[in-house]
Design an enzyme around this catalytic site. Structure first.
Site, PDB file in Angstrom:
ATOM      1  N   ASN A  28       2.065  41.100  81.367  1.00 54.08           N
ATOM      2  CA  ASN A  28       0.931  40.731  80.521  1.00 54.08           C
ATOM      3  C   ASN A  28      -0.190  41.765  80.647  1.00 54.08           C
ATOM      4  OD1 ASN A  28      -0.572  39.094  78.803  1.00 54.08           O
ATOM      5  ND2 ASN A  28       0.065  37.235  79.888  1.00 54.08           N
ATOM      6  N   PHE A  29      -1.176  41.639  79.784  1.00 50.70           N
ATOM      7  CA  PHE A  29      -2.415  42.439  79.833  1.00 50.70           C
ATOM      8  C   PHE A  29      -2.178  43.951  79.783  1.00 50.70           C
ATOM      9  CE2 PHE A  29      -3.445  38.405  82.051  1.00 50.70           C
ATOM     10  CZ  PHE A  29      -4.330  37.902  81.116  1.00 50.70           C
ATOM     11  N   LEU A  30      -1.126  44.375  79.098  1.00 53.91           N
ATOM     12  CA  LEU A  30      -0.935  45.808  78.876  1.00 53.91           C
ATOM     13  C   LEU A  30      -2.071  46.281  77.963  1.00 53.91           C
ATOM     14  CD1 LEU A  30       0.630  48.518  78.740  1.00 53.91           C
ATOM     15  CD2 LEU A  30       2.028  47.507  76.928  1.00 53.91           C
TER      16      LEU A  30
ATOM     17  N   THR B 200       5.809  38.810  75.818  1.00 52.71           N
ATOM     18  CA  THR B 200       5.683  38.502  74.388  1.00 52.71           C
ATOM     19  C   THR B 200       4.828  39.579  73.739  1.00 52.71           C
ATOM     20  OG1 THR B 200       3.753  37.125  74.860  1.00 52.71           O
ATOM     21  CG2 THR B 200       5.846  35.984  74.579  1.00 52.71           C
TER      22      THR B 200
ATOM     23  N   LEU C  57       0.884  33.116  78.911  1.00 55.31           N
ATOM     24  CA  LEU C  57      -0.546  33.175  78.591  1.00 55.31           C
ATOM     25  C   LEU C  57      -0.808  34.295  77.598  1.00 55.31           C
ATOM     26  CD1 LEU C  57      -1.989  32.740  82.166  1.00 55.31           C
ATOM     27  CD2 LEU C  57      -1.414  31.010  80.467  1.00 55.31           C
TER      28      LEU C  57
HETATM   29  S1  MYA Z   1       1.390  42.387  74.852  1.00 55.62           S
HETATM   30  C1  MYA Z   1      -0.282  42.927  74.625  1.00 55.62           C
HETATM   31  C2  MYA Z   1      -0.330  44.374  74.301  1.00 55.62           C
HETATM   32  N1  MYA Z   1      -1.698  44.862  74.297  1.00 55.62           N
HETATM   33  C3  MYA Z   1      -2.459  44.986  73.187  1.00 55.62           C
HETATM   34  O1  MYA Z   1      -2.038  44.714  72.077  1.00 55.62           O
HETATM   35  C4  MYA Z   1      -3.882  45.469  73.420  1.00 55.62           C
HETATM   36  C5  MYA Z   1      -4.337  46.527  72.423  1.00 55.62           C
HETATM   37  N2  MYA Z   1      -3.389  47.645  72.340  1.00 55.62           N
HETATM   38  C6  MYA Z   1      -3.227  48.594  73.295  1.00 55.62           C
HETATM   39  O2  MYA Z   1      -3.861  48.605  74.345  1.00 55.62           O
HETATM   40  C7  MYA Z   1      -2.162  49.667  72.996  1.00 55.62           C
HETATM   41  O3  MYA Z   1      -1.982  49.758  71.600  1.00 55.62           O
HETATM   42  C8  MYA Z   1      -0.799  49.395  73.707  1.00 55.62           C
HETATM   43  C9  MYA Z   1       0.202  50.496  73.253  1.00 55.62           C
HETATM   44  C10 MYA Z   1      -0.975  49.480  75.207  1.00 55.62           C
HETATM   45  C11 MYA Z   1      -0.209  48.061  73.305  1.00 55.62           C
HETATM   46  N3  MYA Z   1       4.708  46.094  74.250  1.00 55.62           N
HETATM   47  O4  MYA Z   1       1.149  54.709  74.546  1.00 55.62           O
HETATM   48  P1  MYA Z   1       1.744  54.660  73.199  1.00 55.62           P
HETATM   49  C12 MYA Z   1       5.505  50.820  72.425  1.00 55.62           C
HETATM   50  C13 MYA Z   1       5.665  46.969  74.551  1.00 55.62           C
HETATM   51  O5  MYA Z   1       1.702  55.935  72.436  1.00 55.62           O
HETATM   52  P2  MYA Z   1      -0.392  52.892  72.393  1.00 55.62           P
HETATM   53  C14 MYA Z   1       1.655  42.581  76.546  1.00 55.62           C
HETATM   54  O6  MYA Z   1       0.750  42.777  77.329  1.00 55.62           O
HETATM   55  C15 MYA Z   1       5.749  51.421  71.065  1.00 55.62           C
HETATM   56  O7  MYA Z   1       6.758  50.717  70.384  1.00 55.62           O
HETATM   57  N4  MYA Z   1       5.756  48.205  73.991  1.00 55.62           N
HETATM   58  O8  MYA Z   1       1.118  53.474  72.329  1.00 55.62           O
HETATM   59  C16 MYA Z   1       3.119  42.551  77.009  1.00 55.62           C
HETATM   60  C17 MYA Z   1       6.160  52.822  71.465  1.00 55.62           C
HETATM   61  O9  MYA Z   1       7.487  52.851  71.953  1.00 55.62           O
HETATM   62  P3  MYA Z   1       8.702  53.382  71.011  1.00 55.62           P
HETATM   63  C18 MYA Z   1       4.810  48.519  73.080  1.00 55.62           C
HETATM   64  O10 MYA Z   1      -0.668  52.230  71.102  1.00 55.62           O
HETATM   65  C19 MYA Z   1       3.539  43.968  77.303  1.00 55.62           C
HETATM   66  C20 MYA Z   1       5.245  53.125  72.647  1.00 55.62           C
HETATM   67  O11 MYA Z   1       4.837  51.834  73.155  1.00 55.62           O
HETATM   68  C21 MYA Z   1       3.780  47.645  72.721  1.00 55.62           C
HETATM   69  O12 MYA Z   1      -1.343  53.936  72.860  1.00 55.62           O
HETATM   70  C22 MYA Z   1       5.009  44.084  77.599  1.00 55.62           C
HETATM   71  C23 MYA Z   1       4.025  53.902  72.208  1.00 55.62           C
HETATM   72  O13 MYA Z   1       3.257  54.163  73.337  1.00 55.62           O
HETATM   73  C24 MYA Z   1       3.772  46.381  73.332  1.00 55.62           C
HETATM   74  N5  MYA Z   1       2.831  45.470  73.072  1.00 55.62           N
HETATM   75  O14 MYA Z   1      -0.319  51.748  73.511  1.00 55.62           O
HETATM   76  C25 MYA Z   1       5.394  45.499  77.976  1.00 55.62           C
HETATM   77  N6  MYA Z   1       3.003  48.247  71.810  1.00 55.62           N
HETATM   78  O15 MYA Z   1       8.492  54.857  70.811  1.00 55.62           O
HETATM   79  C26 MYA Z   1       6.883  45.658  78.217  1.00 55.62           C
HETATM   80  C27 MYA Z   1       3.532  49.457  71.597  1.00 55.62           C
HETATM   81  O16 MYA Z   1       9.958  53.074  71.724  1.00 55.62           O
HETATM   82  C28 MYA Z   1       7.299  45.148  79.580  1.00 55.62           C
HETATM   83  N7  MYA Z   1       4.628  49.645  72.346  1.00 55.62           N
HETATM   84  O17 MYA Z   1       8.551  52.637  69.707  1.00 55.62           O
HETATM   85  C29 MYA Z   1       8.742  45.459  79.858  1.00 55.62           C
HETATM   86  C30 MYA Z   1       9.210  44.882  81.221  1.00 55.62           C
HETATM   87  C31 MYA Z   1       8.657  45.731  82.365  1.00 55.62           C
HETATM   88  C32 MYA Z   1       8.924  45.106  83.761  1.00 55.62           C
HETATM   89  C33 MYA Z   1      10.389  45.015  84.087  1.00 55.62           C
HETATM   90  C34 MYA Z   1      10.621  44.422  85.519  1.00 55.62           C
HETATM   91  C35 MYA Z   1      12.017  44.166  85.744  1.00 55.62           C
END
Ligand code: MYA
Length: 448
Positions: free
Chosen positions: A169-171, A205, A448
C-alpha cells in the site's frame, strides 16, 4: 417500469470515484498490451488474458537466493527506512502523501490522514519497520518516494490454501519525479525485503489495469449529508429535483433499529472472531486472522475509543450472544478553497458478519444486511460522516440498492503477486457493469 427515483448526479459520482480508485475508470479499455508493460512483463504475475490452468505460486525461491543489499539507486537518491514511530518521520510520510498521493482534478479535496490512521494501517501485529521503505534525495534528505508492506495471511477457501503474504500500500512518488521508472525500483526493493523474510506472495489493489487482476470490484457510495456534499460541489443537483427532495431522499432516522446493537468492546472479541471466521468461508479469497490481528483491525491501535475504526456488535436481547457485527473506518477529506466547509467526513465499509447468513433463507439474510447497514449509516452520521462508501466486494451487492448506495464509475482491481488463482467474481456484471443484486462477490478481503 423505469426507475423514477432520483439518482445521484453521475458527474459528481465520477469525480468521487476517480478519487477513490486512483484512476480506474468504468469504461477503461485495455490500452496497453503485455509487451508494453516493460516492468510488469518481467515479474511473476499472470499475463493479460492468460488462461489459468492451475492455482499456485508462479516462481519458487529461497531467502538465500535474494540479494542482501538494496537495489542501487541513481546517484542523487538514497534508500531510507522510515521509522513511523518517530514523529518527525511520520510527518514526512504525511507530507509526501498529502501533496502527492492522490487528489482530484481541481485539487479541491485531499485525504486527511492522521497519525492514528497510520498507526492503525501500518502497525498491525507482526509489522516490520524495514517494510516502510522510502527514497530520499541525497543532498537535501527530502522524502520523495514511499511504499509499505504489512503482514497478512490470505486463504483461498475453495482449496483451503493458506498463503502467508503481505499487503502492499501507499506507493507514492513525488509529482516532479513521475514517469522516471522509480516505481519499479520501489516495488523491487519492497519485494526483496519481504522475500528476505521468506514471504513470496502479496495482495494489492489499484485503479490502473496491470497484468493481471484476480478480480475487479466497483465503488458505490451513499450520501448521508447531501446538502453539504452539494455545497462543496461533491454532489450536483439533478435537473428534475430540488435540494429539499434530495435531502429528504437521503435523510436517516436518529436512532438505530436493530435490537441489541451497541459499540463493540474487547470482551466481544472471542464471539466476533468465531462469527467472522465462519462467515469468511462464504468467500473465495479471504484474510484469515489471529485473534490479536482481528483485535487491532476492529478496535484499533489506541487503547480506547479509536477515532479511525468503528465497530458495532448486535448482542441478542434473548440469548446474550453476539449475532452480527459491522465495522467501518473513517478517512476524511480536507476541502480546499471552500468558505463554508473545511472537511468532508468519509466512511468506508470494513469487515462484517451475520449469523443470518448461515440459514437457507437468502431473502431474510438480505433483509438483515439492509437493516444492519442502515444502522451503520445512522451511527456514521453521528461521527460527522457525509458520505459512506463501499465496494461490490463481500455480500455488499445484496444491500447496495436497498440502502441507497449509488453505483459509481470507479473500478478497483485486485492483484496477487506470484500466485495464480481462478478468476473471482467481483459483485457486478462485467458486461453491463451493473451491480448484481442476486449474486454477491467472492472477495472477502478488505484492503485499506
Ligand atoms: S496503489 C496506489 C498507487 N499510488 C498512487 O496512485 C499515488 C499517485 N501516483 C504516484 O505516486 C505514481 O504515479 C506511482 C507510479 C507511484 C503510482 N501499481 O515510476 P514510473 C507501473 C503498480 O515511471 P510513476 C498502491 O499503493 C506502470 O504500469 N504498478 O511511474 C499499491 C509502469 O510499469 P510497466 C504501477 O507514475 C501498489 C511503471 O509502474 C502503478 O512515476 C502496488 C512506471 O513506473 C501502480 N499503482 O509512478 C505495487 N502505477 O512499464 C505493486 C504505475 O510495466 C506491488 N505502475 O507498465 C507488487 C508486490 C510487491 C511485494 C511482493 C512481496 C512478495
Amino acid at each position: 417500469m423505469p426507475d423514477e427515483r432520483p439518482k445521484p448526479d453521475p458527474k459528481s459520482i465520477e469525480e468521487l470515484l476517480k478519487l477513490l480508485s486512483m484512476g480506474g475508470e468504468l469504461n477503461e479499455v485495455q490500452k496497453k498490451e503485455m509487451k508494453d508493460y516493460k516492468f510488469w512483463k518481467t515479474q511473476p504475475v499472470p499475463k493479460l488474458d492468460e488462461k489459468i490452468l492451475n492455482e499456485g505460486p508462479i516462481e519458487i525461491k529461497k531467502p538465500e537466493d535474494v540479494p542482501d543489499t538494496p537495489l542501487p539507486l541513481l546517484k542523487d537518491f538514497e534508500w531510507s527506512t522510515i521509522d513511523i514511530e518517530e514523529k518527525a518521520q511520520l510527518e514526512e510520510v504525511y507530507d509526501l502523501l498529502y501533496e502527492h498521493y492522490v487528489e482530484d482534478q481541481d485539487a479541491t479535496f485531499r485525504f486527511k490522514y492522521s497519525h492514528e490512521f497510520f498507526n492503525w494501517a501500518l502497525k498491525p501485529p507482526g509489522w516490520r519497520k524495514d517494510w516502510h521503505a522510502g527514497v530520499r534525495i541525497k543532498q537535501t534528505g527530502k522524502l520523495v518516494g514511499f511504499i509499505t508492506a504489512t503482514p497478512v495471511t490470505l486463504k483461498l477457501t475453495k482449496s483451503q490454501t493458506i498463503i502467508p503474504s503481505v499487503e502492499i500500500n501507499f506507493l507514492c512518488i513525488h509529482k516532479k519525479l513521475r514517469s522516471k521508472r522509480l516505481a519499479p525500483v520501489l516495488i523491487k526493493e519492497i519485494t526483496r525485503r519481504v522475500n528476505k523474510c521468506d514471504i513470496w506472495q502479496a495482495l494489492y489493489t489499484a485503479g490502473v489495469v496491470l497484468p493481471s487482476p484476480v478480480t475487479t470490484c466497483r465503488y458505490t457510495h451513499r450520501p448521508i449529508n447531501w446538502a453539504k456534499l452539494n455545497d462543496v460541489e461533491f454532489s450536483h443537483l439533478p435537473s428534475d429535483q430540488t435540494r429539499a427532495s434530495m435531502v429528504a431522499r437521503y435523510s436517516l432516522p436518529n436512532a438505530t433499529k436493530t435490537p441489541g446493537l451497541r459499540p463493540m468492546e474487547a470482551r466481544d472479541m472471542d464471539q466476533v472472531y468465531d462469527l467472522l471466521t465462519r462467515f469468511q468461508e462464504r468467500f473465495e479469497l479471504v484474510q484469515t486472522f489471529e485473534k490479536k490481528e482481528l483485535f487491532h483491525c476492529l478496535l484499533g491501535s489506541e487503547s480506547t475509543n479509536s477515532k479511525v475504526i468503528k465497530s458495532f456488535v448486535v448482542e441478542s436481547p434473548e440469548t446474550g450472544k453476539i449475532t452480527d457485527f459491522f465495522s467501518y473506518y473513517l478517512l476524511p477529506f480536507t476541502v480546499l478553497n471552500n468558505s463554508q466547509h473545511k472537511e468532508l467526513g468519509i466512511a468506508y465499509l470494513f469487515y462484517y458478519a451475520s449469523e443470518s447468513a448461515f440459514g437457507d433463507d437468502l431473502p431474510a439474510y438480505k433483509q438483515r444486511l439492509a437493516l444492519l447497514m442502515n444502522d451503520a449509516l445512522v451511527t456514521a452520521k453521528k461521527f460527522n460522516v457525509d458520505v459512506f462508501n463501499c465496494l461490490t466486494s463481500q455480500d455488499n451487492s445484496y444491500f447496495i440498492e436497498k440502502c441507497k448506495f449509488g453505483s459509481g464509475d470507479g473500478l478497483l482491481n485486485y492483484y496477487l503477486f506470484n500466485y495464480k488463482t481462478w478468476p473471482i467474481y467481483g459483485g457486478f456484471d462485467p458486461q453491463t457493469k451493473e451491480v448484481t443484486e442476486d449474486k454477491a462477490s467472492g472477495v472477502g478481503v478488505v484492503l485499506l
